[in-house]
Motif scaffolding. Sequence first.
Motif, PDB file in Angstrom:
ATOM      1  N   ALA A  33       7.808   3.977 -12.527  1.00 17.78           N
ATOM      2  CA  ALA A  33       9.149   4.405 -12.115  1.00 17.78           C
ATOM      3  C   ALA A  33      10.071   3.204 -11.941  1.00 17.78           C
ATOM      4  CB  ALA A  33       9.043   5.196 -10.807  1.00 17.78           C
ATOM      5  N   ASN A  34      11.273   3.480 -11.473  1.00 15.91           N
ATOM      6  CA  ASN A  34      12.149   2.404 -10.993  1.00 15.91           C
ATOM      7  C   ASN A  34      12.441   2.678  -9.526  1.00 15.91           C
ATOM      8  OD1 ASN A  34      14.714   3.983 -10.742  1.00 15.91           O
ATOM      9  ND2 ASN A  34      14.365   4.252 -12.927  1.00 15.91           N
ATOM     10  N   SER A  35      13.057   1.710  -8.855  1.00 20.64           N
ATOM     11  CA  SER A  35      13.250   1.808  -7.402  1.00 20.64           C
ATOM     12  C   SER A  35      14.005   3.053  -6.968  1.00 20.64           C
ATOM     13  CB  SER A  35      13.986   0.576  -6.886  1.00 20.64           C
ATOM     14  OG  SER A  35      13.087  -0.492  -6.796  1.00 20.64           O
ATOM     15  N   SER A  36      14.875   3.563  -7.828  1.00 21.43           N
ATOM     16  CA  SER A  36      15.678   4.735  -7.442  1.00 21.43           C
ATOM     17  C   SER A  36      14.812   5.977  -7.278  1.00 21.43           C
ATOM     18  CB  SER A  36      16.767   5.013  -8.486  1.00 21.43           C
ATOM     19  OG  SER A  36      16.246   5.737  -9.588  1.00 21.43           O
ATOM     20  N   LEU A  37      13.663   6.014  -7.938  1.00 19.07           N
ATOM     21  CA  LEU A  37      12.768   7.177  -7.969  1.00 19.07           C
ATOM     22  C   LEU A  37      13.418   8.399  -8.622  1.00 19.07           C
ATOM     23  CD1 LEU A  37      11.073   7.073  -4.424  1.00 19.07           C
ATOM     24  CD2 LEU A  37      10.017   6.485  -6.606  1.00 19.07           C
ATOM     25  N   LEU A  38      14.589   8.210  -9.214  1.00 17.40           N
ATOM     26  CA  LEU A  38      15.335   9.373  -9.703  1.00 17.40           C
ATOM     27  C   LEU A  38      15.222   9.571 -11.213  1.00 17.40           C
ATOM     28  CD1 LEU A  38      18.426   9.104  -7.329  1.00 17.40           C
ATOM     29  CD2 LEU A  38      16.312  10.410  -7.029  1.00 17.40           C
ATOM     30  N   GLY A  39      14.230   8.923 -11.814  1.00 22.20           N
ATOM     31  CA  GLY A  39      13.968   9.142 -13.232  1.00 22.20           C
ATOM     32  C   GLY A  39      14.528   8.044 -14.107  1.00 22.20           C
ATOM     33  N   GLY A  40      14.173   8.103 -15.377  1.00 23.64           N
ATOM     34  CA  GLY A  40      14.598   7.075 -16.326  1.00 23.64           C
ATOM     35  C   GLY A  40      14.034   7.411 -17.688  1.00 23.64           C
ATOM     36  N   GLY A  41      13.813   6.381 -18.493  1.00 21.91           N
ATOM     37  CA  GLY A  41      13.267   6.597 -19.837  1.00 21.91           C
ATOM     38  C   GLY A  41      11.756   6.424 -19.829  1.00 21.91           C
ATOM     39  N   GLY A  42      11.199   6.151 -20.991  1.00 16.77           N
ATOM     40  CA  GLY A  42       9.776   5.824 -21.134  1.00 16.77           C
ATOM     41  C   GLY A  42       8.865   6.857 -20.501  1.00 16.77           C
ATOM     42  N   VAL A  43       7.812   6.372 -19.865  1.00 13.73           N
ATOM     43  CA  VAL A  43       6.825   7.273 -19.286  1.00 13.73           C
ATOM     44  C   VAL A  43       7.435   8.041 -18.101  1.00 13.73           C
ATOM     45  CG1 VAL A  43       5.722   5.596 -17.732  1.00 13.73           C
ATOM     46  CG2 VAL A  43       4.376   7.438 -18.700  1.00 13.73           C
ATOM     47  N   ASP A  44       8.362   7.435 -17.415  1.00  8.42           N
ATOM     48  CA  ASP A  44       9.064   8.068 -16.291  1.00  8.42           C
ATOM     49  C   ASP A  44       9.789   9.331 -16.769  1.00  8.42           C
ATOM     50  OD1 ASP A  44      10.168   8.438 -13.774  1.00  8.42           O
ATOM     51  OD2 ASP A  44      11.544   6.730 -13.895  1.00  8.42           O
ATOM     52  N   THR A  92       5.062   4.229  -8.940  1.00 10.89           N
ATOM     53  CA  THR A  92       5.030   2.815  -8.571  1.00 10.89           C
ATOM     54  C   THR A  92       6.113   2.100  -9.367  1.00 10.89           C
ATOM     55  OG1 THR A  92       3.586   0.892  -8.214  1.00 10.89           O
ATOM     56  CG2 THR A  92       3.280   2.085 -10.281  1.00 10.89           C
ATOM     57  N   VAL A  93       6.601   1.008  -8.821  1.00  6.83           N
ATOM     58  CA  VAL A  93       7.688   0.268  -9.474  1.00  6.83           C
ATOM     59  C   VAL A  93       7.170  -1.097  -9.894  1.00  6.83           C
ATOM     60  CG1 VAL A  93      10.026  -0.632  -9.251  1.00  6.83           C
ATOM     61  CG2 VAL A  93       9.378   1.462  -8.036  1.00  6.83           C
ATOM     62  N   GLY A  94       7.030  -1.286 -11.191  1.00 10.66           N
ATOM     63  CA  GLY A  94       6.586  -2.563 -11.716  1.00 10.66           C
ATOM     64  C   GLY A  94       7.720  -3.583 -11.688  1.00 10.66           C
ATOM     65  N   PRO A  95       7.357  -4.865 -11.728  1.00 16.57           N
ATOM     66  CA  PRO A  95       8.378  -5.914 -11.830  1.00 16.57           C
ATOM     67  C   PRO A  95       8.905  -6.027 -13.261  1.00 16.57           C
ATOM     68  CG  PRO A  95       6.191  -6.889 -11.808  1.00 16.57           C
ATOM     69  CD  PRO A  95       5.990  -5.402 -11.657  1.00 16.57           C
ATOM     70  N   VAL A  96      10.174  -6.372 -13.389  1.00 19.90           N
ATOM     71  CA  VAL A  96      10.737  -6.748 -14.695  1.00 19.90           C
ATOM     72  C   VAL A  96      10.122  -8.099 -15.068  1.00 19.90           C
ATOM     73  CG1 VAL A  96      12.865  -7.375 -15.910  1.00 19.90           C
ATOM     74  CG2 VAL A  96      12.890  -5.513 -14.227  1.00 19.90           C
ATOM     75  N   TYR A  97       9.654  -8.246 -16.304  1.00 22.26           N
ATOM     76  CA  TYR A  97       9.036  -9.508 -16.714  1.00 22.26           C
ATOM     77  C   TYR A  97      10.042 -10.648 -16.669  1.00 22.26           C
ATOM     78  CZ  TYR A  97       6.655 -13.065 -19.348  1.00 22.26           C
ATOM     79  OH  TYR A  97       6.080 -14.244 -19.721  1.00 22.26           O
ATOM     80  N   SER A  98       9.574 -11.796 -16.218  1.00 21.72           N
ATOM     81  CA  SER A  98      10.401 -13.001 -16.240  1.00 21.72           C
ATOM     82  C   SER A  98       9.584 -14.157 -16.789  1.00 21.72           C
ATOM     83  CB  SER A  98      10.872 -13.342 -14.818  1.00 21.72           C
ATOM     84  OG  SER A  98      11.368 -14.670 -14.780  1.00 21.72           O
ATOM     85  N   ALA A  99      10.141 -14.898 -17.725  1.00 26.99           N
ATOM     86  CA  ALA A  99       9.449 -16.072 -18.259  1.00 26.99           C
ATOM     87  C   ALA A  99       9.563 -17.246 -17.294  1.00 26.99           C
ATOM     88  CB  ALA A  99      10.031 -16.444 -19.622  1.00 26.99           C
ATOM     89  N   GLU A 100      10.544 -17.198 -16.395  1.00 31.84           N
ATOM     90  CA  GLU A 100      10.791 -18.324 -15.476  1.00 31.84           C
ATOM     91  C   GLU A 100       9.990 -18.208 -14.184  1.00 31.84           C
ATOM     92  OE1 GLU A 100      13.779 -16.682 -16.812  1.00 31.84           O
ATOM     93  OE2 GLU A 100      13.464 -18.111 -18.444  1.00 31.84           O
TER      94      GLU A 100
END
Length: 178
Positions: A33-44, A92-100
């Motif tokens: 999911a994302n933090s909003s818990l209100l839906g989105g794309g992909g598996v959500d 659950t809310v995964g982190p956005v990937y960061s290379a830094e």
Amino acid sequence: PAESRACLNAGMAVTILKGDITHQSADAIVNAANSSLLGGGGVDGAIHRAGGGAILAACQELRRGRYGRGLPTGQAVATTAGRLDARWVIHTVGPVYSAEEDRSALLASCYRESLRVADELGAASIAFPAVSAGVYGWPAESAADIAVRTVRATATAVGDIRFVLFNDEVLAAFERAA
Ligand code: AR6
């Protein structure tokens, strides 16, 4: 779907599968999911579409209550699974990937916290997608490694743990990691 038994230790079976997680029959299905818990794309989006409005209604209730500011990254919370062939959806809310910045601990936390919630509920089986490996940009190899390592290292009464992967690249990464 292709299936390979990857690991069998101390009563925990970890299975890698290719498929659509919304077609799984399991006590708990995990949503990336994302933090909003209100839906989105992909598996959500797929989980909300297949599960129906009861999941969104439960998420809105969480937003009115305990998670007024949203579900923090790395945490997990359960709702009804609506029409899905499951008892609960664990968001659950995964982190956005960061290379830094190394955010691996947050991704590991998603799996650990989801299993903790599943244990609280008394779930015997759980199906995970590859959290963060889609829109959130996490490289498949690393996402798979963290997922498999974390569930194997987590003390849990959930005996049937499945990773349900939607595409061949991510599937292959999980098979290598397992
Ligand atoms: N079953 C199993 N896996 C799936 C399915 C499905 N039906 N559909 C997609 N995947 P993503 P994230 C795979 O983007 O990276 C949403 O908008 C997909 O191929 O769903 O954690 C949320 O609301 C990929 O391997 O989740 C957030 O805003 C994996 O699931 C954001 O995306 C995860 O991809 C979360 O991004």
